[in-house]
Design a protein around this motif. Structure first.
Motif, PDB file in Angstrom:
ATOM      1  N   ASP A 284      -7.086  -3.450  -3.543  1.00 44.04           N
ATOM      2  CA  ASP A 284      -7.080  -2.000  -3.756  1.00 44.04           C
ATOM      3  C   ASP A 284      -7.445  -1.319  -2.438  1.00 44.04           C
ATOM      4  O   ASP A 284      -8.611  -1.284  -2.043  1.00 44.04           O
ATOM      5  CB  ASP A 284      -8.088  -1.634  -4.846  1.00 44.04           C
ATOM      6  CG  ASP A 284      -8.100  -0.142  -5.137  1.00 44.04           C
ATOM      7  OD1 ASP A 284      -7.280   0.596  -4.538  1.00 44.04           O
ATOM      8  OD2 ASP A 284      -8.940   0.296  -5.954  1.00 44.04           O
TER       9      ASP A 284
ATOM     10  N   ARG B 103       0.519  -2.789  -5.045  1.00 44.21           N
ATOM     11  CA  ARG B 103      -0.585  -3.088  -4.141  1.00 44.21           C
ATOM     12  C   ARG B 103      -0.307  -4.319  -3.288  1.00 44.21           C
ATOM     13  O   ARG B 103       0.513  -5.168  -3.645  1.00 44.21           O
ATOM     14  CB  ARG B 103      -1.873  -3.315  -4.946  1.00 44.21           C
ATOM     15  CG  ARG B 103      -2.336  -2.121  -5.740  1.00 44.21           C
ATOM     16  CD  ARG B 103      -3.513  -2.475  -6.632  1.00 44.21           C
ATOM     17  NE  ARG B 103      -3.164  -3.510  -7.605  1.00 44.21           N
ATOM     18  CZ  ARG B 103      -4.003  -3.999  -8.513  1.00 44.21           C
ATOM     19  NH1 ARG B 103      -5.241  -3.552  -8.566  1.00 44.21           N
ATOM     20  NH2 ARG B 103      -3.595  -4.933  -9.360  1.00 44.21           N
TER      21      ARG B 103
ATOM     22  N   ALA C 275       1.480   0.869  -0.277  1.00 44.10           N
ATOM     23  CA  ALA C 275       1.090  -0.283   0.544  1.00 44.10           C
ATOM     24  C   ALA C 275       2.203  -0.644   1.519  1.00 44.10           C
ATOM     25  O   ALA C 275       1.949  -1.032   2.662  1.00 44.10           O
ATOM     26  CB  ALA C 275       0.748  -1.470  -0.345  1.00 44.10           C
TER      27      ALA C 275
ATOM     28  N   SER D 265      -4.829  -9.182  -5.632  1.00 41.83           N
ATOM     29  CA  SER D 265      -4.409  -7.823  -5.291  1.00 41.83           C
ATOM     30  C   SER D 265      -5.555  -7.078  -4.610  1.00 41.83           C
ATOM     31  O   SER D 265      -6.720  -7.229  -4.999  1.00 41.83           O
ATOM     32  CB  SER D 265      -3.971  -7.067  -6.543  1.00 41.83           C
ATOM     33  OG  SER D 265      -2.806  -7.660  -7.100  1.00 41.83           O
TER      34      SER D 265
ATOM     35  N   CYS E 179       3.757  -8.140  -0.477  1.00 35.15           N
ATOM     36  CA  CYS E 179       3.830  -6.776  -0.975  1.00 35.15           C
ATOM     37  C   CYS E 179       5.192  -6.582  -1.633  1.00 35.15           C
ATOM     38  O   CYS E 179       6.219  -6.891  -1.041  1.00 35.15           O
ATOM     39  CB  CYS E 179       3.659  -5.767   0.151  1.00 35.15           C
ATOM     40  SG  CYS E 179       3.254  -4.106  -0.425  1.00 35.15           S
ATOM     41  N   CYS E 180       5.142  -6.155  -2.851  1.00 29.86           N
ATOM     42  CA  CYS E 180       3.911  -5.650  -3.485  1.00 29.86           C
ATOM     43  C   CYS E 180       3.772  -6.266  -4.877  1.00 29.86           C
ATOM     44  O   CYS E 180       4.726  -6.839  -5.413  1.00 29.86           O
ATOM     45  CB  CYS E 180       3.958  -4.151  -3.606  1.00 29.86           C
ATOM     46  SG  CYS E 180       4.152  -3.299  -2.014  1.00 29.86           S
TER      47      CYS E 180
END
Length: 265
Positions: free
Chosen positions: A142, A133, A153, A140, A127-128
């Motif tokens: 979501d 994200r 995140a 990645s 991260c990130c």
């Protein structure tokens, strides 16, 4: 004339057989136990039901109460979840996206915790990405479907490879969750042994208006396996800044203690 009907062989064969010696002795034992107990058969029936519930609670499923907002919005303070204790008993292991209850002794604290699995053994969790994200094995993720509104995140970067037999876990309410990010420098690196997982939270069972099945998010199905992921960059660090751990409270199951049936946030 003798008009009394005489039973035929067919009639005799259809009559129920009297209980054998084993059946009679079993009934006699039950009767003796019932006579010995105050309240007789009613008390005996209640005790049998209690033993059944204890076995069910120990081996099959157990309710846990949510004590904090670390798993919001999906799990709210006061919700009671039913934890499937057989989910990982027959060769199956936790998968990314599962909400699990685990014993945090020696890793998080002397209590049970509930978190979402973000990485399993062999996974590289970062991260990130450029859009803020979580990234697992180069893909990645979501998390908008379950991440708390307004949360990122993570507020600090991290880049870890999860050892085999361990899990990297995160709360859905990242700004109010003490999770694997906060223990990267601790023994075990914040990774939870699979053997310490009590079970998978499958249902919210209380309050009735919040009755929900906790399904695994589809976004994790698109994450490649560690063996198929891009090689890890040699300059990547295993641990970065730690996130301050918010205070949490013990969870309690009605009629029980926090140690017996609670999960930290």
């Amino acid at each position: 004339m003798d008009t009394e009907a005489q039973p035929t062989e067919r009639d005799r064969s259809s009559e129920p057989a009297p209980p054998g010696p084993e059946g009679r002795s079993r009934f006699a034992l039950v009767s003796r136990i019932a006579d010995w107990l105050p309240g007789g058969r009613i008390t005996l029936t209640a005790l049998v039901c209690l033993v059944f519930l204890l076995l069910l609670n120990t081996l099959v499923a157990q309710p846990f109460q949510i004590p904090s907002g670390s798993m919001e919005p999906g799990l709210r303070i006061g919700d009671r979840v039913l934890v499937n204790k057989l989910a990982y008993r027959f060769g199956a292991e936790p998968r990314r996206g599962d909400v699990v209850v685990f014993d945090g002794t020696g890793y998080f604290g002397d209590a049970d915790y509930i978190k979402r699995v973000a990485g399993v053994g062999g996974d590289r969790v970062v991260c990130c990405d450029e859009e803020g994200r979580l990234r697992v094995n180069g893909r990645s993720v979501d998390e908008s479907a379950f991440l708390h509104a307004g949360d990122r995140a993570s507020t600090v970067p991290f880049d870890v490879v999860v050892p085999e037999g361990r899990l990297f876990v995160l709360g859905d309410h990242r700004s109010a969750s003490s999770d694997s990010r906060d223990h990267l420098g601790s023994p075990g690196g914040g990774m939870i042994p699979v053997d310490d997982v009590i079970g998978r939270a499958d249902w919210i069972v209380w309050p009735v208006g919040h009755l929900t099945r906790l399904d695994r998010p589809d976004v994790y199905a698109r994450v490649p396996e560690a063996a198929d992921a891009p090689a890890r960059a040699p300059e990547a660090s295993d641990a970065h800044a730690r996130v301050p751990a918010p205070p949490t409270a013990h969870a309690r199951v009605p009629g029980g203690s926090a140690a017996a049936g609670g999960a930290h946030g």
